[in-house]
Design a protein around this motif. Structure first.
Motif, mmCIF file in Angstrom:
data_model
loop_
_atom_site.group_PDB
_atom_site.id
_atom_site.type_symbol
_atom_site.label_atom_id
_atom_site.label_comp_id
_atom_site.label_asym_id
_atom_site.label_seq_id
_atom_site.Cartn_x
_atom_site.Cartn_y
_atom_site.Cartn_z
ATOM 1 N N MET A 1 3.302 19.272 7.588
ATOM 2 C CA MET A 1 2.848 17.895 7.688
ATOM 3 C C MET A 1 3.875 16.996 7.009
ATOM 4 N N LYS A 2 4.335 15.990 7.741
ATOM 5 C CA LYS A 2 5.285 15.027 7.215
ATOM 6 C C LYS A 2 4.513 13.959 6.426
ATOM 7 N N VAL A 3 4.841 13.793 5.134
ATOM 8 C CA VAL A 3 4.174 12.830 4.258
ATOM 9 C C VAL A 3 5.206 11.811 3.793
ATOM 10 N N PRO A 4 4.885 10.515 3.834
ATOM 11 C CA PRO A 4 5.847 9.503 3.397
ATOM 12 C C PRO A 4 6.218 9.669 1.930
ATOM 13 N N VAL A 5 7.418 9.224 1.583
ATOM 14 C CA VAL A 5 7.846 9.223 0.187
ATOM 15 C C VAL A 5 7.524 7.888 -0.471
ATOM 16 N N GLU A 6 7.217 6.870 0.343
ATOM 17 C CA GLU A 6 6.859 5.564 -0.212
ATOM 18 C C GLU A 6 6.056 4.769 0.809
ATOM 19 N N LEU A 7 5.074 4.016 0.301
ATOM 20 C CA LEU A 7 4.277 3.079 1.091
ATOM 21 C C LEU A 7 4.197 1.788 0.299
ATOM 22 N N ARG A 8 4.371 0.651 0.977
ATOM 23 C CA ARG A 8 4.178 -0.616 0.275
ATOM 24 C C ARG A 8 3.812 -1.724 1.262
ATOM 25 N N SER A 9 3.117 -2.712 0.750
ATOM 26 C CA SER A 9 2.734 -3.873 1.536
ATOM 27 C C SER A 9 3.762 -4.960 1.282
ATOM 28 N N GLU A 10 4.239 -5.564 2.384
ATOM 29 C CA GLU A 10 5.286 -6.576 2.256
ATOM 30 C C GLU A 10 5.179 -7.566 3.415
ATOM 31 N N SER A 11 4.885 -8.810 3.125
ATOM 32 C CA SER A 11 4.876 -9.880 4.136
ATOM 33 C C SER A 11 4.074 -9.542 5.390
ATOM 34 N N GLY A 12 2.832 -9.110 5.202
ATOM 35 C CA GLY A 12 1.972 -8.827 6.343
ATOM 36 C C GLY A 12 2.268 -7.532 7.076
ATOM 37 N N GLU A 13 3.048 -6.646 6.426
ATOM 38 C CA GLU A 13 3.393 -5.368 7.037
ATOM 39 C C GLU A 13 3.199 -4.234 6.038
ATOM 40 N N LEU A 14 2.967 -3.043 6.575
ATOM 41 C CA LEU A 14 2.983 -1.827 5.775
ATOM 42 C C LEU A 14 4.350 -1.197 5.994
ATOM 43 N N ILE A 15 5.095 -1.005 4.920
ATOM 44 C CA ILE A 15 6.400 -0.363 4.989
ATOM 45 C C ILE A 15 6.192 1.105 4.645
ATOM 46 N N VAL A 16 6.618 1.995 5.550
ATOM 47 C CA VAL A 16 6.480 3.435 5.363
ATOM 48 C C VAL A 16 7.884 4.027 5.357
ATOM 49 N N ILE A 17 8.202 4.749 4.282
ATOM 50 C CA ILE A 17 9.498 5.422 4.205
ATOM 51 C C ILE A 17 9.236 6.919 4.240
ATOM 52 N N TRP A 18 9.817 7.577 5.255
ATOM 53 C CA TRP A 18 9.603 8.998 5.501
ATOM 54 C C TRP A 18 10.661 9.835 4.794
ATOM 55 N N PRO A 19 10.409 11.127 4.584
ATOM 56 C CA PRO A 19 11.337 11.992 3.846
ATOM 57 C C PRO A 19 12.758 12.019 4.411
ATOM 58 N N ASP A 20 12.903 11.816 5.715
ATOM 59 C CA ASP A 20 14.244 11.831 6.315
ATOM 60 C C ASP A 20 14.959 10.491 6.173
ATOM 61 N N GLY A 21 14.343 9.532 5.452
ATOM 62 C CA GLY A 21 14.936 8.218 5.240
ATOM 63 C C GLY A 21 14.539 7.191 6.280
ATOM 64 N N ALA A 22 13.844 7.616 7.324
ATOM 65 C CA ALA A 22 13.399 6.671 8.356
ATOM 66 C C ALA A 22 12.442 5.662 7.725
ATOM 67 N N ARG A 23 12.612 4.408 8.124
ATOM 68 C CA ARG A 23 11.800 3.312 7.594
ATOM 69 C C ARG A 23 10.989 2.730 8.746
ATOM 70 N N GLN A 24 9.685 2.643 8.548
ATOM 71 C CA GLN A 24 8.779 2.148 9.574
ATOM 72 C C GLN A 24 8.103 0.887 9.059
ATOM 73 N N ARG A 25 8.058 -0.160 9.888
ATOM 74 C CA ARG A 25 7.389 -1.416 9.543
ATOM 75 C C ARG A 25 6.214 -1.583 10.496
ATOM 76 N N LEU A 26 4.987 -1.558 9.954
ATOM 77 C CA LEU A 26 3.784 -1.643 10.771
ATOM 78 C C LEU A 26 3.044 -2.932 10.433
ATOM 79 N N VAL A 27 2.757 -3.740 11.426
ATOM 80 C CA VAL A 27 2.069 -5.015 11.233
ATOM 81 C C VAL A 27 0.622 -4.732 10.830
ATOM 82 N N LEU A 28 0.191 -5.341 9.723
ATOM 83 C CA LEU A 28 -1.157 -5.088 9.194
ATOM 84 C C LEU A 28 -2.249 -5.448 10.194
#
Length: 115
Positions: A1-28
């Protein structure tokens, strides 16, 4: 199971940083509209909008990892959905959200980093 290394809320988005360094921006607002809790899924199946009066802008007041996913607490008070990690990794706002797979609060923008 791939688990993020970081989650944070920023300007109406959820920022998800995955173990491979991929950064995902999801609109709340998209995440809230796709909430996987039973109440919201049932409302969507009935063709109803589960939350008619969401605050604008929608913010996160809490992020609570729950093993297989994360519980997001929204500024409209909704805190019942747990978003599985695999679901978040593949989230597409325009996808059919009626068939989804399987709380801490603070005045600061919530974030989470595993220790």
């Amino acid at each position: 199971m791939k688990v993020p290394v970081e989650l944070r809320s920023e300007s109406g988005e959820l920022i998800v940083i995955w173990p491979d360094g991929a950064r995902q921006r999801l609109v709340l607002a998209d995440l809230r509209a796709a909430c996987p809790c039973g109440y919201c899924r049932g409302a969507r199946l009935r063709g109803m909008e589960p939350a008619e009066s969401r605050p604008n802008p929608l913010e996160l007041t809490g992020i609570a990892p729950m093993g297989y996913g994360v519980q997001l607490v929204f500024s409209d008070g909704h805190d019942r959905g747990i978003y599985p990690w695999s679901w978040l990794a593949n989230f597409a706002p325009d996808a059919d959200v009626t068939a989804l797979p399987g709380t801490a609060t603070s005045s600061a923008a919530p974030s989470w980093t595993p220790r």
